[in-house]
Design an enzyme around this catalytic site. Structure first.
Site, mmCIF file in Angstrom:
data_model
loop_
_atom_site.group_PDB
_atom_site.id
_atom_site.type_symbol
_atom_site.label_atom_id
_atom_site.label_comp_id
_atom_site.label_asym_id
_atom_site.label_seq_id
_atom_site.Cartn_x
_atom_site.Cartn_y
_atom_site.Cartn_z
ATOM 1 N N HIS A 99 1.121 -1.244 -0.092
ATOM 2 C CA HIS A 99 0.304 -0.425 -0.325
ATOM 3 C C HIS A 99 0.914 1.211 -0.574
ATOM 4 O O HIS A 99 2.386 1.594 0.407
ATOM 5 C CB HIS A 99 -1.352 -0.102 1.432
ATOM 6 C CG HIS A 99 -0.110 -0.499 2.642
ATOM 7 N ND1 HIS A 99 0.167 -1.136 3.222
ATOM 8 C CD2 HIS A 99 0.464 0.353 3.162
ATOM 9 C CE1 HIS A 99 0.598 -1.325 3.250
ATOM 10 N NE2 HIS A 99 0.508 -0.658 4.750
ATOM 11 N N HIS A 101 0.813 4.845 1.248
ATOM 12 C CA HIS A 101 -0.005 6.261 2.200
ATOM 13 C C HIS A 101 0.300 7.651 1.311
ATOM 14 O O HIS A 101 1.726 7.536 1.084
ATOM 15 C CB HIS A 101 0.867 6.348 3.328
ATOM 16 C CG HIS A 101 1.001 5.306 3.670
ATOM 17 N ND1 HIS A 101 -0.342 4.838 5.191
ATOM 18 C CD2 HIS A 101 1.807 3.693 4.641
ATOM 19 C CE1 HIS A 101 0.503 3.912 6.310
ATOM 20 N NE2 HIS A 101 1.360 3.627 5.466
#
Ligand code: 5GP
Ligand code: ZN
Length: 139
Positions: A99, A101
């Site tokens: 992922h 951010h």
């Protein structure tokens, strides 16, 4: 992967505040924001780390990261944006589903990264490491 919280968010069995979705990429709000408006961009298919992701999918992820960062600037009037991405527990990765951010930043928002720069013993130490990395690059 049923034991992966982000796979469960992709499947819809765990709710999320979605920002963007296509056939391969999902962007949603982080429930523990560093700064309010903090978003996450993930592939729908489970890969643990960035180096596991095929380059064409990585390019699609980055394109969505760009769009979410731009939206934080236009919709939230963010003055800047941090992109943060961790690979491996030793690097601070808690959720083992890759992922990005996307963190909106505001002048005087009070947040400071603990960016503690160190030094090489000598320039040769740095150039030797550069040589090892050049030799290891996959074409
Ligand atoms: P990491 O430390 O792995 O880079 O970041 C994981 C992020 O996922 C954290 O910022 C955390 O707040 C977020 N997170 C963990 N569980 C959930 C969840 O169930 N929903 C959402 N929206 N974010 C989560
Ligand atoms: Zn997953």
């Amino acid at each position: 992967m049923n034991d992966c919280i982000f796979c469960r968010i992709v499947q819809g069995t765990v709710p999320s505040a979605k920002i963007y979705e296509d056939d391969a990429v999902l962007a949603f709000m982080d429930i523990g924001p560093i700064i309010k408006g903090h978003a996450l961009v993930i592939p729908k298919v489970h890969y643990a780390t960035l180096t596991d992701v095929p380059p064409d999918l990585a390019a699609r992820l980055i394109a969505v990261v760009q769009r979410v960062a731009a939206a934080q600037q236009t919709a939230l009037q963010a003055d800047g944006v941090n992109i943060h991405q961790s690979n491996g527990a030793c690097a601070g990765q808690v959720v083992p589903h890759v992922h990005f951010h996307v963190i909106p930043r505001f002048t005087n928002d009070g947040h400071r990264w603990n960016w503690a720069a160190t030094k090489y013993e000598a320039p040769a130490e740095m150039t030797a490491l550069a040589q090892r990395l050049r030799a290891a690059l996959i074409p």
